[in-house]
Every structure is written in structure tokens, then in C-alpha cells.
Design a protein around this motif. Structure first.
Motif, PDB file in Angstrom:
ATOM      1  N   TYR A 489     -12.569   4.909   2.317  1.00 13.88           N
ATOM      2  CA  TYR A 489     -12.813   3.549   1.856  1.00 13.88           C
ATOM      3  C   TYR A 489     -13.803   2.881   2.809  1.00 13.88           C
ATOM      4  CZ  TYR A 489      -8.435   4.241  -0.720  1.00 13.88           C
ATOM      5  OH  TYR A 489      -7.442   4.721  -1.536  1.00 13.88           O
ATOM      6  N   GLY A 519      -6.057   1.637   0.347  1.00 12.28           N
ATOM      7  CA  GLY A 519      -5.192   2.379  -0.552  1.00 12.28           C
ATOM      8  C   GLY A 519      -4.684   3.637   0.127  1.00 12.28           C
ATOM      9  N   GLU A 547      -5.077   2.449  -5.128  1.00 12.00           N
ATOM     10  CA  GLU A 547      -6.373   1.985  -4.660  1.00 12.00           C
ATOM     11  C   GLU A 547      -6.254   0.838  -3.652  1.00 12.00           C
ATOM     12  OE1 GLU A 547      -9.198   3.593  -5.424  1.00 12.00           O
ATOM     13  OE2 GLU A 547      -7.825   4.977  -6.429  1.00 12.00           O
ATOM     14  N   GLU A 548      -7.373   0.555  -3.024  1.00 13.72           N
ATOM     15  CA  GLU A 548      -7.470  -0.546  -2.074  1.00 13.72           C
ATOM     16  C   GLU A 548      -7.217  -1.873  -2.786  1.00 13.72           C
ATOM     17  OE1 GLU A 548     -10.719  -1.211   1.346  1.00 13.72           O
ATOM     18  OE2 GLU A 548     -11.494  -1.490  -0.662  1.00 13.72           O
ATOM     19  N   ASP A 580      -5.970  -6.229  -7.387  1.00 13.39           N
ATOM     20  CA  ASP A 580      -5.520  -4.844  -7.197  1.00 13.39           C
ATOM     21  C   ASP A 580      -4.305  -4.765  -6.280  1.00 13.39           C
ATOM     22  OD1 ASP A 580      -7.464  -3.648  -8.838  1.00 13.39           O
ATOM     23  OD2 ASP A 580      -8.946  -3.825  -7.241  1.00 13.39           O
ATOM     24  N   ASN A 607      -1.244  -0.124  -8.111  1.00  5.89           N
ATOM     25  CA  ASN A 607      -2.051  -1.345  -8.121  1.00  5.89           C
ATOM     26  C   ASN A 607      -1.614  -2.186  -9.307  1.00  5.89           C
ATOM     27  OD1 ASN A 607      -4.065   0.962  -6.944  1.00  5.89           O
ATOM     28  ND2 ASN A 607      -4.316  -0.999  -5.910  1.00  5.89           N
TER      29      ASN A 607
END
Length: 809
Positions: A489, A519, A547-548, A580, A607
Motif C-alpha cells: 500500500y 488493509g 482493503e485500506e 472503506d 470493508n
């Protein structure tokens, strides 16, 4: 929180302060300048020394004097005195899960890494902070709002920095002893001073604390909630010249806790959204809808709690075992041209054994989850700071962090003294986090009264996950990990702030900041546990990674004082746009080992969607003659704006058919937009007052009260069950004769019994078959095997009376 409850709580806090402060104006003014004028406290929230009044952030600074006078013992105690910060130790001092849920400004998490980061002298703490001692500190800084620009990962809700004490020019020390109800005892002390005058200084500190537990164990063993902590530390400060200082900090902590105070609600007590049972299949209930049942309303701590200590001790374990080592070396150079250079190197390690008794009731055959993990981390930070007396100032730095998981074992299963299931099965882990970042800050005095600043951080996170392979029971061989997976990331994290001085005693400020939380991978159960390949393929596709998540935070505030220390204030309002968002979904699956006739659940971080949070905080503190006070209030409206949850769709189901499937008539789709975030209170009030009367030229009498209120916290995103409101009142009184003091305390005076944490589980003693559009169970098409819903509930500390004696030299 109703208006009547809010009024009652505010009245209680006001009466508390007024009652302690009566007649105070007739007495001489307080001589404790550290407590009296907090704007003089120096904080390092932006990697440089600034006064609490001048820094354009919302910060609560708790000094060593505050810690000693309040009897603070842990990070949970710190949270009780900080508006907008809630920290509940859910299941004893277990690592992760319910004990990694610090909520700052309503930003709670259910699983995954915490939303707020903890630091010691600016160094990230990757393991549990729950046993860290507070009596070696100069202060604690609780910084609200995203701190990602300067502090980095895991601080997008805020950061808590423990600043340790430096040894002084003169030899000094303190020893303190405590004894209290529930077999609670503590002995702590330190000594510091010059080793070689003008060049080398040192400190040694130690603490031993034990608590016998305060809940009767229905299993007949030791009381629940027992804890034992040993801390040993030391600090060397080397200052060969005025331009160079090196600080070496070492610390060791050992935790040995018994079974913690938690229990199950029991699926027989569910009171809403029940399964519609239409028959049975070999003793398993058949339901025409997909709900597993739920509890609506306030959940209370059960009257009976049990932890099967005897069986656990027979296997050679306690409840929690943790050994932690921390070390750091900070070197500061003051250059001739006014610039300064700082290097911080740190290495930390920990070994942790967590044990959960999944039976939740007294049993001769309990099911234990026993697991050991080990972790170490290394970090290196370099930064340079320009002269602070210039109109244009700047800071630049680089950072490297590496965290590695290592050896461990799994010894869970149904109790069997000589059975294979309880014997350690060793493994080796290759899980790893690597973070590389550069950051900086520029600050400019646009006018005599207006200062603008820009901070930014660019970082790259590399997260590696592996599948741990369990060895044979009792084998000394550690199988190598497999299935190495890696995600990267990249993030750019800015913050812009402006501060305007209305006068020498009042500043207003505003900020816009971006924060993020990386994430990662879910620990999906291995394929060997699944009943069929289709289930494993679905889990891998849907839940292997998450995910982030990120936020944009907008804040305005005003800080000021009256110039005398009688009144200091800090007011702030904020809006947070959260996207998210990572929340947890409990996913059941059917195990291969049982031939598809039983199953378990998998807590997947997903998320969830998006949330919005707005709120405000107010702090008042100061001293009126011999009366020192602080009063804080925070409100946080944390609301989901987009969150689909398939568990919600199942919970509210009436027709047994999933949304969008042929024949669906109830039209439910699991959308929870508008619901409040779980595990965080909307309202918090904290009030403290210390009243001091001189009874001789050398002796003072003091009385202190600390009150904290938190409104109910929802258990899950469904907003159906909650903990109820909590009211915590602690009282303390004693005499202080300069070099020695004697005090008595009474904690939890009101007998508050609000659950610390409630978590959603399944009752594995009550299987259930529900409709499913795809799966089948043995001979039954379109049926999924699962269990009735259940909840685990963690009890708070009970009322406790005790005494403490301290001697300073």
C-alpha cells in the motif's frame, strides 16, 4: 442518552466539584504549579517541543502529579480522565480482539488493528499496552484526531504517547506500597540521579502488582479476574556536552493472569428475532427463516461466571502469560547554527499466551482455545529540525519499521488430560509488516498572530501473510510456514493547520487532515478444515483480504486561559468522513473433520462501507485557591452511511429466502445505513477535583474525587443490544507531609456493574438448520448447518477499598 439522564449526570458531576470546592476561596492559592497551569506543560505531539496552549491540536496532557494523585494504574484509567477517548479491557489483559479497541472520537473497531496507536517516547508499541506501568512517566499525551502525517500507521483516529521521566541532577527516589480488598497488593519504586555528575545520569525502577480477582468462580477454582504484573526498567542519560544527549531506555514486563471474568448470555435468554422452528432433523432444530436469534435491549453481567481453572492448570497453563522487552536509544544533537538532529532506534519483543474457556459455564470437559504467539519489531527514525525562532520553520524525517511474527503453538480443544488435542502443536510464522516513510512539516508566521503549517507523510506498507502449519502433538519440530502472500500500500497523508492568536492567552485553530489504516489478510482457515472445496473457494474469494480504509478530518477549536491558572479551556468541534471502513462479519463454515455435521465461525474483517462522524469536546481545568479541578465533556455522533451486512439480512429474515432470490417477499437487503457504530459511547463526561487544606507548616490534607460517565455502547452494527450507561466514581483522601504520604481510596463507589465489552458469538451447544439458496446438509437440500446466537459478557472491576503509603527521598 435521554435529556433527563444527561441532566442527572451533569448535576452529579457539578455537585461533586462544588462539594469539594466549598469554602476554597478563603484559603491560600495552590502551590502545585504543574497541576495549576497546564498550558505551561511542554508536549511533543508534533515531534518538537511546544506548549499545550500553542499546539494547534486537541490534546489532553496527564502529568506525573495527576497520575500519582489520582492513583491511575493503566491505560484504561487514563481513558476515564480523557474526553473523547474510551478504552475498555474486554477480556482481562488478553492481546488483540476485545482488548484492542481504543475509540477516539467515536472511531471504534471490532477486529483488525486498533484505530489509535500507542507510543512510548514516540516509539510505536506493537504489542499489548494494557500492562504498561504509569509510575515511571513524566506525562501521558492523548492526541485526538488523525496523526498519520507525523506518527504514521495505526494513528488515523489519534495517538497516545507515554513520555518517560528523565533522571535529575540530584539523587532522589520514591517507594510506594498499596494494599486493598480482593487480595490486591503493590510495591513500586525508583531511584535516579547522577552517576557521573554533569555527564551521566541513571534511573532504575521496578513494580510488582497482584490482584486476587473479584468474581466468584462457579467452577470452584480461584476468583476470576486475578492478575499479576512485574515491571523492571532503567534509563541512562549520557550528556558529555551541552550539544549532545543520548538516552538509553530498557524495560521488561511479565504478566501472569488467571481466568478472566466473563460469561455467556445463553441462547435460551434470546428475546427477539427468534428462529421459526418448524421441526427437527435428528434432534437439530429446523427453521423456516434464517435468523439465529438475538437479544434486544440492555445486556447485563450474568450472576454466575465460570472459568475452568482446575482443568486448565492440569494442562500446565494459566489464563494469560506475557513477557515483553522494550529497548530504545535516542540521540539528540544541537548544531551550532540552531538546527537539531535526532536519531531514535528501538527494538521490542514479546511472547504471549492467550487462553479462552469457550464453555462459559462450569464443566468437566471444557473447550479451551490455547495459543502462543511471538513477535518482535525494529524501528529507526531520523529527523532534522530547523531553528524554532525563525519566521519560517521546518522539520524533515525518515522512518523504517519492521514487525515479525515468529514461533508459537496451538493447544486448544476439549479438555483431555492425556489426549492429543491438548498437547502443544508447534508452528512457525512468517507474517511480517514493513513500513518505509518520509515525512515533513513546514511552518510559517504569516503575521504576528497567524501561523500556518503543512505536514505530510509518504509511506509504503508491505504486509506479508503466511499459513501456519501445525506440527504433531508434543513434537519438537516446527513445520515451515506455507502460502506466502504479500500486499503493498502506498499512501500520501497530509495535514494543514492554522493558528490565530486573539491575544496572549487565547488561540483559535483549524485543521484538515487525512488518515489511513492499512488493509491486510484475514486468517482464513486452511482448506483441510472445510467440508467441501466449494466452501473454501468462496471463503478465499470473499474474505482472504481486506482493503485500506481512510478518513478526512476537519476540526476547529479554541484554547485559552485567564492568565492566572484559575481557568483553562480547550474547545473543539470536528467532522470525519470515513470510507472503506473495516468491520467484522462472523462467518460460519462446516468442518470436514465432522463430516459436515457441525461447524464453527470465522471472524472476517471486511470493508463495510462508509461512515460520518461529527462531534465536539470541551475541557475546563485549573485551580481556585486550594481546589484543583478538571471537567470534560464529549459528544460523538458516529453513524454508518453505507454498510451492507449479510448477517443483518439473515437476522431480519422472515421468509427464509435471500434478497434477490426467486420468491423473496420480505425484501430485506441487509443495508444498515443510519445505524450507529458499535463499541463506542455517544456521550462522555469526566470530572476531577482535589481539595487541599494545610494542617501544619509541613503537612497537607487532601480529598479527591474522579467521576466518569459513558453512555451506552451498542454491541454490533444492528443497534439492537447495548451495554447500558456506566457511572464510575473513585474517591481518595490522605495526608501529604512532603517526603511521605498516606492515603485511602475507594474505587467504584457507586458499584457500577456495566459490562466492559459484549461480543457476539454462537452457542455451540445448540445446533440449527436454516434455509440456504446454495448449500445442502447431508440429505437436506438448501439447508445450512449453524448454531443459535449467543453473547459473551465481560464484567468490570467491583468496588474496592484500599490504602497506599509512599516515601520520597
Amino acid at each position: 442518552m435521554t435529556h433527563s439522564n444527561l441532566f442527572r449526570t451533569a448535576s452529579c458531576a457539578s455537585a461533586l466539584l462544588l462539594g469539594l470546592g466549598v469554602a476554597a476561596p478563603t484559603l491560600a492559592q495552590s502551590t502545585d504549579e504543574t497541576v495549576r497551569i497546564k498550558d505551561e506543560i511542554i508536549v511533543t505531539a508534533r515531534k518538537t517541543e511546544e506548549t499545550l496552549l500553542d499546539v494547534p491540536l486537541s490534546i489532553t496532557a496527564i502529568t506525573a502529579a495527576d497520575i500519582e494523585r489520582s492513583g491511575l494504574d493503566s491505560i484504561a484509567d487514563v481513558a476515564l480522565q480523557t474526553p473523547g477517548f474510551s478504552f475498555r479491557q474486554g477480556f482481562g489483559r488478553a492481546e488483540g480482539g476485545a482488548n484492542s479497541r481504543p475509540a477516539i472520537r467515536g472511531m471504534s473497531n471490532v477486529l483488525g488493528s486498533p484505530n489509535a496507536g500507542f507510543f512510548v517516547d514516540g516509539i510505536f508499541v506493537s504489542d499489548s499496552i494494557t500492562s504498561y506501568q504509569l509510575d515511571n512517566l513524566e506525562r501521558v499525551e492523548v492526541i485526538r484526531g488523525p496523526q498519520s502525517a507525523l506518527f504514521g500507521r495505526n494513528t488515523f483516529a489519534g495517538a497516545v504517547n507515554f513520555v518517560t521521566r528523565d533522571p535529575g541532577e540530584e539523587m532522589q527516589g520514591r517507594i510506594s506500597a498499596m494494599a486493598a480488598e480482593h487480595d490486591a497488593y503493590e510495591l513500586t519504586g525508583y531511584v535516579n540521579g547522577p552517576i557521573k555528575e554533569g555527564i551521566l545520569y541513571g534511573e532504575i525502577n521496578a513494580r510488582f502488582n497482584t490482584f486476587g480477582g473479584d468474581y466468584e468462580n462457579a467452577d470452584g477454582g480461584d476468583n476470576l479476574g486475578a492478575q499479576e504484573t512485574t515491571n523492571v526498567g532503567g534509563k541512562l542519560v549520557f550528556k558529555p556536552t551541552d550539544a549532545f544527549t543520548a538516552r538509553l531506555n530498557l524495560g521488561y514486563s511479565q504478566v501472569r493472569d488467571g481466568g478472566f471474568a466473563y460469561g455467556g448470555l445463553g441462547s435460551n435468554n434470546l428475546n427477539c428475532f427468534q428462529p421459526n422452528v418448524t421441526g427437527s432433523f435428528f434432534g437439530i432444530d429446523l427453521s423456516s427463516n434464517r435468523s439465529r436469534g438475538y437479544f434486544c435491549g440492555e445486556i447485563e453481567v450474568p450472576d454466575t461466571l465460570a472459568f475452568n481453572d482446575a482443568e486448565l492448570n492440569d494442562l500446565g497453563y494459566e489464563g494469560i502469560e506475557r513477557d515483553s522487552f522494550r529497548s530504545s536509544l535516542q540521540m539528540d544533537w544541537d548544531l551550532d547554527n540552531g538546527y537539531s538532529l535526532t536519531s531514535i532506534t528501538a527494538y521490542n519483543s514479546s511472547d504471549n499466551i492467550n487462553i479462552f474457556d469457550n464453555a462459559l459455564v462450569s464443566s468437566t470437559a471444557p473447550n479451551f482455545s490455547i495459543g502462543k504467539t511471538s513477535r518482535n519489531d525494529f524501528s529507526q527514525e531520523l529527523r532534522i529540525l530547523s531553528p524554532r525562532d525563525k519566521q519560517f520553520r521546518w522539520l524533515a524525517g525518515g522512518y523504517y519499521f519492521e514487525e515479525n511474527d515468529g514461533e508459537g503453538f496451538d493447544a486448544g480443544g476439549v479438555y483431555a488430560p492425556n489426549g492429543q488435542s491438548n498437547r502443544p502443536r508447534l508452528f512457525d510464522s512468517g507474517d511480517k509488516v514493513e513500513n518505509i516513510a518520509v515525512y515533513g512539516m513546514v511552518e510559517y508566521d504569516a503575521t504576528e498572530d497567524l501561523t500556518l503549517s503543512l505536514e505530510a507523510r509518504y509511506q509504503e506498507d508491505t504486509i506479508t501473510a503466511t499459513e501456519e502449519v501445525l506440527g504433531a502433538a508434543d513434537s519438537t519440530t516446527r513445520p515451515a510456514f506455507t502460502d506466502i502472500r504479500e500486499i503493498k500500500y502506498d499512501s500520501f497523508l497530509p495535514r494543514v493547520t492554522a493558528r490565530y492568536s486573539l491575544n496572549e492567552n487565547t488561540n483559535i485553530y483549524g485543521s484538515i487532515a487525512k488518515g489511513n489504516k492499512p488493509g491486510g489478510f484475514n486468517s482464513v482457515p486452511p482448506q483441510s478444515e472445510f467440508f467441501n472445496p466449494q466452501d473454501f473457494a468462496e471463503f478465499t474469494r470473499d474474505f482472504a483480504t481486506f482493503e485500506e480504509e481512510s478518513i478526512w478530518s476537519y476540526e476547529v477549536g479554541v484554547k485559552g486561559q485567564d492568565g492566572t491558572g484559575r481557568l483553562n479551556y480547550n474547545l473543539s468541534a470536528y467532522y470525519i468522513d470515513w470510507s472503506d471502513q473495516q468491520l467484522t462479519q462472523s462467518q460460519p463454515y462446516t468442518t470436514a473433520s465432522s463430516g459436515g455435521r457441525s461447524g464453527t465461525t470465522f471472524p472476517a474483517v471486511v470493508n463495510a462501507g462508509a461512515s460520518e462522524i461529527f462531534g465536539f469536546e470541551a475541557e475546563l481545568f485549573g485551580s481556585v485557591d486550594r481546589f484543583d479541578y478538571s471537567l470534560g465533556y464529549s459528544y460523538s455522533n458516529a453513524e454508518l452511511t453505507d454498510f451492507y451486512d449479510e448477517n443483518a439480512e439473515e437476522l431480519f429474515d422472515t421468509d427464509g429466502i435471500a434478497s434477490g432470490q426467486p420468491g423473496d417477499v420480505d425484501g430485506l437487503n441487509g443495508q444498515l445505513a443510519g445505524n450507529k457504530l458499535p463499541q463506542t459511547p455517544a456521550h462522555q463526561i469526566n470530572a476531577s477535583g482535589t481539595y487541599t487544606i494545610p494542617i501544619s507548616d509541613t503537612t497537607d490534607w487532601f480529598a479527591r474525587a474522579d467521576y466518569n460517565y459513558e453512555s451506552k455502547r451498542f454491541v454490533q452494527v444492528f443497534n439492537l443490544s447495548h451495554t447500558g450507561d456506566s457511572h464510575m466514581l473513585n474517591l481518595r483522601t490522605g495526608i501529604d507531609r512532603g517526603n511521605w504520604s498516606l492515603s485511602a481510596f475507594y474505587n467504584n463507589v457507586l458499584g457500577d456493574n456495566t459490562p466492559l465489552v459484549v461480543t457476539r458469538l454462537l452457542d455451540f451447544n445448540r445446533p440449527l438448520l436454516i434455509p440456504d439458496p446454495v448449500r445442502s446438509f447431508i440429505f437436506l437440500p438448501n439447508r445450512r448447518f449453524t448454531f443459535y446466537r449467543d453473547f459473551t459478557i465481560s464484567g468490570p472491576r467491583k468496588s474496592q477499598f484500599g490504602v497506599r503509603a509512599s516515601y520520597k527521598f
